[in-house]
Design a protein around this motif. Structure first.
Motif, PDB file in Angstrom:
ATOM      1  N   ARG A  38     -34.133   9.293  -3.204  1.00  0.00           N
ATOM      2  CA  ARG A  38     -33.586   8.052  -2.661  1.00  0.00           C
ATOM      3  C   ARG A  38     -32.589   8.366  -1.548  1.00  0.00           C
ATOM      4  NH1 ARG A  38     -31.115   2.991  -6.037  1.00  0.00           N
ATOM      5  NH2 ARG A  38     -30.787   1.668  -4.237  1.00  0.00           N
ATOM      6  N   LYS A  39     -32.788   7.747  -0.436  1.00  0.00           N
ATOM      7  CA  LYS A  39     -31.986   7.996   0.744  1.00  0.00           C
ATOM      8  C   LYS A  39     -30.537   7.589   0.509  1.00  0.00           C
ATOM      9  CE  LYS A  39     -32.489   7.526   5.699  1.00  0.00           C
ATOM     10  NZ  LYS A  39     -33.280   6.972   6.778  1.00  0.00           N
ATOM     11  N   GLY A  40     -29.606   8.461   0.870  1.00  0.00           N
ATOM     12  CA  GLY A  40     -28.194   8.169   0.773  1.00  0.00           C
ATOM     13  C   GLY A  40     -27.574   8.444  -0.582  1.00  0.00           C
ATOM     14  N   MET A  41     -28.348   8.994  -1.522  1.00  0.00           N
ATOM     15  CA  MET A  41     -27.813   9.289  -2.855  1.00  0.00           C
ATOM     16  C   MET A  41     -28.132  10.723  -3.236  1.00  0.00           C
ATOM     17  SD  MET A  41     -28.588   6.160  -5.421  1.00  0.00           S
ATOM     18  CE  MET A  41     -27.851   4.577  -5.283  1.00  0.00           C
ATOM     19  N   ASP A  42     -27.155  11.375  -3.876  1.00  0.00           N
ATOM     20  CA  ASP A  42     -27.461  12.685  -4.437  1.00  0.00           C
ATOM     21  C   ASP A  42     -28.098  12.463  -5.811  1.00  0.00           C
ATOM     22  OD1 ASP A  42     -25.450  12.361  -6.413  1.00  0.00           O
ATOM     23  OD2 ASP A  42     -23.982  13.493  -5.265  1.00  0.00           O
TER      24      ASP A  42
END
Length: 180
Positions: free
Chosen positions: A87-91
């Motif tokens: 998921r983009k923007g999440m580690d």
């Protein structure tokens, strides 16, 4: 469980959060928990949340269980949420945390009969509650169970009905075998 019915009737968890990107109001897991705490205290019930990471057919997801207990009685509802590690923007930790919060929210919705209207962006998703699951009694619940099994006829009947609702440890089963 009479207390659960009362909590379901009295609980008010409005959608006070706003998603500016999607332009909709929603309630979070935390909003539900804050709304239900006074009712849990009022009816002397305990609420627990438990997450389990599962995998089916290569899909990793969180299964959250919301359980409410009072003495010998309890109910539980589960809900699931997928985990997208890309998921983009999440580690990775944020992905798991987000899925946990989402699954817990829908387990709480099922347990407390919180109805999301058709205006809710999640209303079209299938978050229907599963059948109640057997839980392991707490030490206090097991003590009540033993006491009721040794009690009067009405208490014994109530305890025998409660036995079917729980999973017991080997040691607990040995104690119960001597009482039943």
């Amino acid at each position: 469980m009479k207390e659960l019915i009362k909590i379901q009737a009295e609980l008010k968890a409005p959608k006070n959060q706003f998603n500016s990107f999607g332009k909709y109001k929603y309630r979070s897991c935390e909003d539900i928990l804050e709304a239900v705490k006074p009712l849990l205290l009022k009816y002397e019930c305990t609420l627990t949340l438990h997450d389990e990471v599962k995998e089916v057919g290569g899909l990793v997801f969180i299964e959250a269980t919301a359980s409410i207990q009072k003495e010998l009685e309890g109910r539980a509802v589960t809900a699931q949420a997928g985990i997208d590690p890309n998921r983009k923007g999440m580690d990775l930790g944020q992905c798991f945390g987000s899925s946990s919060s989402y699954a817990r929210k829908y387990a709480l919705n099922g347990l407390f009969l919180i109805d999301d209207s058709a205006l809710d962006p999640d209303a079209s998703n299938d978050h229907s509650p599963k059948a109640p699951v057997k839980t392991q009694p707490t030490e206090e619940q097991f003590a009540y169970l033993v006491r009721y099994l040794n009690g009067n006829e009405a208490q014994r009947k109530q305890a025998l009905e409660a036995v079917a609702k729980y999973n017991f440890t080997k040691d607990q089963k040995e104690i119960l075998d001597g009482l039943i």
